[in-house]
Design an enzyme around this catalytic site. Structure first.
Site, PDB file in Angstrom:
ATOM      1  CG  HIS A  40      37.595  42.706  36.450  1.00  0.00           C
ATOM      2  ND1 HIS A  40      38.869  43.193  36.162  1.00  0.00           N
ATOM      3  CD2 HIS A  40      37.389  42.964  37.724  1.00  0.00           C
ATOM      4  CE1 HIS A  40      39.449  43.527  37.135  1.00  0.00           C
ATOM      5  NE2 HIS A  40      38.632  43.271  38.143  1.00  0.00           N
ATOM      6  CB  CYS A  95      41.738  31.786  35.521  1.00  0.00           C
ATOM      7  SG  CYS A  95      42.411  31.256  33.886  1.00  0.00           S
ATOM      8  CD  GLU A 125      46.019  37.607  35.262  1.00  0.00           C
ATOM      9  OE1 GLU A 125      47.215  37.183  34.688  1.00  0.00           O
ATOM     10  OE2 GLU A 125      45.239  37.869  34.414  1.00  0.00           O
ATOM     11  CB  SER A 261      34.515  39.273  32.375  1.00  0.00           C
ATOM     12  OG  SER A 261      35.633  38.869  32.824  1.00  0.00           O
TER      13      SER A 261
END
Length: 283
Positions: A40, A95, A125, A261
């Site tokens: 992001h 991740c 997510e 990010s």
């Protein structure tokens, strides 16, 4: 005017790994796509696009034999399966903390637990994590949402990796109060907790805070919220061009932090912009 940068501002391990995989794929020169934005950060996504790594919303947009990178937030199980069926070369940049949450949900669900995910239901997510449940699954954004859940004899709880420990604790407490067997996995990323703790301490020691990161970044928005609760003079920016000199009128110390990010080059540009401001000349 003193500018103090939080020690752990910027890329976390998972984001650094994902972007490294994306840039390595770009260097091959082959057609490469990401399923959704890799992270992001609009600026990182744009830089990758300039190198030929294109974000797509659906696997069907990629021709057979192409390379597709799974974003750091992960994707729904069925999307990953679709990429494999389409004979695409899959680079999984999910991740590891997110992957662990997905695995816990899959295991708990198979063992007969109803799943409660603490997080934002519309965040990619969370949507990916939810997809790994074989049975009933609920997403709650606060302990108040727990009151609306049906009675469950076995509850399995995981959290979006960017949630705060306090938030997870409140939801777990509310679930325990309803009775039934409850199993909890702390899936909050260590980097998230460290950044939030640092942000609290820094906000309490400065006159103004600047939080850097994508406006679509959950962890950055959370950092800004935490800082603003302690210090109203908190400002969330994506880039240096959004800095307003008026923010620093009468300010002696400025605290700067950044979401997981946010690349180093953007942090450096923001700090340079703030450092160039002469607060004594602000009208």
């Amino acid at each position: 005017m003193q500018v103090i940068l939080a020690k752990h501002a910027g890329f976390c391990f998972g984001v650094k790994r994902a972007t490294q995989l994306a840039f390595e794929a770009a260097d091959t020169g082959s057609e490469t796509y990401t399923l959704g934005p890799i992270i992001h950060s609009p600026q990182v996504v744009q830089r990758l696009e300039e190198m030929g790594v294109i974000p797509v919303e659906d696997v069907s947009e990629v021709e057979t034999g192409g390379t597709i990178i799974i974003r750091s937030h992960g994707v729904a199980a069925e999307e990953l399966e679709a990429a494999v069926r389409a004979n695409l070369e899959v680079v999984d940049a999910t991740c590891p903390f997110v992957k662990k949450a997905q695995e816990h949900v899959a295991t708990l669900s198979k063992e007969g637990y109803d799943i409660v995910v603490v997080g934002d239901a519309v965040h990619p997510e969370v949507q990916g994590i939810v997809s790994y449940a074989a049975g009933r699954v609920y997403v709650v954004s606060s302990d108040k949402d727990v009151e609306r859940l049906p009675r469950m004899s076995k509850i399995g709880i995981v959290a979006q990796t960017t949630q705060s420990f306090e938030h997870l604790h409140d939801v777990v407490t509310a679930c325990l109060a309803r009775g039934g067997e409850t199993r909890v996995y702390n899936t909050i990323c260590d980097a998230t907790a460290v950044r939030q703790d640092e942000a609290k301490k820094l906000a309490g020691a400065v006159d103004c805070m600047v939080v850097i990161g994508g406006f679509n970044s959950a962890n950055t928005k959370r950092l800004a919220q935490i800082c603003r609760e302690l210090l109203p003079r908190t400002h969330h920016v994506e880039t240096a061009c959004q800095i307003d000199e008026q923010w620093f009128k009468g300010v002696e110390k400025v605290g700067v932090t950044a979401g997981a990010s946010t690349p180093k080059w953007i942090i450096d540009e923001v700090i340079d912009r703030i450092s160039a401001i002469d607060k004594d000349k602000i009208s």
